[in-house]
Every structure is written in structure tokens, then in C-alpha cells.
Design a protein around this motif. Structure first.
Motif: not given
Length: 88
Positions: A61, A69, A71, A85-88
Motif C-alpha cells: 500500500y 494512491k 494497492e 488497484e488505484y484509490h482516490d
């Protein structure tokens, strides 16, 4: 009809919670976790958290070189990203 609905929910929920599987190789063939993380940092990644998953993945992470950002699940033998996986 109730049985069909129950089976549909059961099947759908089991696939939703399925762990990402990266390798079945013996752990003696895995890359050293410290060296692996150092290589990612050299590529511009900022690692906030590192762990080994139940699916035998190196999971990180943190942030990519563009500051997004992320994972990422990596195969610990080859080092290749298996899932990102891209996170906002």
C-alpha cells in the motif's frame, strides 16, 4: 425459487471475497522482502505498508511515482504485479 436466490447470493459472495492468488511456489524461492521493497522504492514507489497475503502475494500500500494512491499484489517469485488497484 428461494433456493435459487440463496445459491446465487452464496456464489456471488464467495467470488467477491476470493483472495488474489500469486504463487504456490515454495517460500525458499521467493525474493527477499527487504530487497524487493528497496527495488520498488528505487522505481519511485513510496511504501506505507507491506505484507504477505493468504494468497502468497507481496502486497504493498502506498503511492506510485506519480503520487497516485495504490494497492499492488506482486508475485514474490517473479516480482511481477498480479493485481493493481488505484484509490482516490
Amino acid at each position: 425459487m428461494r433456493i435459487l436466490i440463496a445459491l446465487t447470493l452464496l456464489i456471488g459472495s464467495s467470488t467477491a471475497f476470493a483472495a488474489t492468488q500469486c504463487t504456490t511456489a515454495d517460500k525458499s524461492t521467493w525474493q527477499d522482502p527487504g530487497k524487493f521493497q528497496a527495488q520498488l522504492k528505487d522505481q519511485g514507489y513510496k511504501i506505507s505498508k507491506f505484507k504477505v497475503t493468504k494468497g502468497n502475494c507481496y502486497e504493498i500500500y502506498g503511492f506510485d511515482k506519480d503520487g497516485r494512491k495504490i494497492e499492488i499484489y506482486h508475485d514474490p517469485v517473479s516480482g511481477k504485479a498480479v493485481k493493481t488497484e488505484y484509490h482516490d
